[in-house]
Design a protein around this motif. Structure first.
Motif, PDB file in Angstrom:
ATOM      1  N   TYR A  96       0.846  -1.180   0.000  1.00 14.57           N
ATOM      2  CA  TYR A  96       0.000   0.000   0.000  1.00 14.57           C
ATOM      3  C   TYR A  96       0.884   1.233   0.000  1.00 14.57           C
ATOM      4  O   TYR A  96       1.765   1.379   0.839  1.00 14.57           O
ATOM      5  N   LYS A  97       0.634   2.105  -0.963  1.00 16.60           N
ATOM      6  CA  LYS A  97       1.423   3.332  -1.061  1.00 16.60           C
ATOM      7  C   LYS A  97       1.129   4.263   0.111  1.00 16.60           C
ATOM      8  O   LYS A  97       1.987   4.980   0.573  1.00 16.60           O
ATOM      9  N   ARG A  98      -0.116   4.252   0.558  1.00 19.75           N
ATOM     10  CA  ARG A  98      -0.507   5.075   1.702  1.00 19.75           C
ATOM     11  C   ARG A  98      -1.099   4.160   2.758  1.00 19.75           C
ATOM     12  O   ARG A  98      -1.758   3.183   2.433  1.00 19.75           O
ATOM     13  N   LYS A  99      -0.889   4.516   4.017  1.00 19.74           N
ATOM     14  CA  LYS A  99      -1.430   3.662   5.074  1.00 19.74           C
ATOM     15  C   LYS A  99      -2.951   3.620   5.031  1.00 19.74           C
ATOM     16  O   LYS A  99      -3.558   2.638   5.432  1.00 19.74           O
ATOM     17  N   GLU A 100      -3.598   4.683   4.509  1.00 19.93           N
ATOM     18  CA  GLU A 100      -5.055   4.720   4.426  1.00 19.93           C
ATOM     19  C   GLU A 100      -5.603   3.684   3.451  1.00 19.93           C
ATOM     20  O   GLU A 100      -6.787   3.374   3.468  1.00 19.93           O
ATOM     21  N   ASP A 101      -4.753   3.171   2.565  1.00 16.54           N
ATOM     22  CA  ASP A 101      -5.184   2.183   1.583  1.00 16.54           C
ATOM     23  C   ASP A 101      -5.274   0.773   2.168  1.00 16.54           C
ATOM     24  O   ASP A 101      -5.882  -0.104   1.572  1.00 16.54           O
ATOM     25  N   CYS A 102      -4.678   0.557   3.317  1.00 16.10           N
ATOM     26  CA  CYS A 102      -4.678  -0.762   3.950  1.00 16.10           C
ATOM     27  C   CYS A 102      -6.049  -1.001   4.598  1.00 16.10           C
ATOM     28  O   CYS A 102      -6.493  -0.206   5.428  1.00 16.10           O
ATOM     29  N   PRO A 103      -6.738  -2.082   4.251  1.00 16.55           N
ATOM     30  CA  PRO A 103      -8.068  -2.335   4.809  1.00 16.55           C
ATOM     31  C   PRO A 103      -8.070  -2.471   6.327  1.00 16.55           C
ATOM     32  O   PRO A 103      -9.015  -2.043   6.992  1.00 16.55           O
ATOM     33  N   THR A 115      -5.963  -1.013   8.492  1.00 19.78           N
ATOM     34  CA  THR A 115      -5.784   0.332   9.041  1.00 19.78           C
ATOM     35  C   THR A 115      -7.093   1.105   8.951  1.00 19.78           C
ATOM     36  O   THR A 115      -7.478   1.805   9.892  1.00 19.78           O
ATOM     37  N   TYR A 116      -7.781   0.965   7.842  1.00 20.20           N
ATOM     38  CA  TYR A 116      -9.078   1.629   7.676  1.00 20.20           C
ATOM     39  C   TYR A 116     -10.081   1.133   8.719  1.00 20.20           C
ATOM     40  O   TYR A 116     -10.790   1.924   9.346  1.00 20.20           O
TER      41      TYR A 116
END
Length: 110
Positions: free
Chosen positions: A7-14, A16-17
């Motif tokens: 994941y390029k951004r941590k927000e893209d990780c399910p 983490t979301y």
């Protein structure tokens, strides 16, 4: 070969979301209270979550409603009656939370 996604951004990780949706001091106690009681009126919910203030409870419920975890149902009665309950998405979360709690307990006992 089956590689883990990057994941390029941590927000893209399910994961983490998911933790962003349920994280915070009050969300898990609210989820648990609603799970145990199915539906609660505002003051019943406040009494079930020890130490929460009115302002924090109102704000947290609005956030959780916007995330699709909690539903607010208002009845057109006098005096007005409002009930809160978990959505299907909120209910689907509970088995995962129970598994996480079991893991946490095992880690505490090590």
């Amino acid at each position: 070969m089956n590689e883990e996604p990057r994941y390029k951004r941590k927000e893209d990780c399910p994961l983490t979301y998911a933790f962003a949706l349920i994280g915070g001091k009050w969300r898990l106690p609210i989820i648990w209270a609603l799970w145990k009681n199915e539906k609660l009126r505002y003051n019943e919910l406040k009494r079930s979550v020890d130490g929460i203030t009115n302002m924090v409870l109102s704000h947290t419920l609005k956030e959780m409603e916007s995330y699709g975890l909690v539903v607010r149902k208002q009845y057109m009665e006098i005096p007005p009656r409002v009930e809160y309950s978990l959505t299907e998405a909120g209910k689907d979360l509970v088995p995962s939370l129970e598994s996480l709690a079991k893991w946490g307990k095992a880690m505490q006992n090590k």
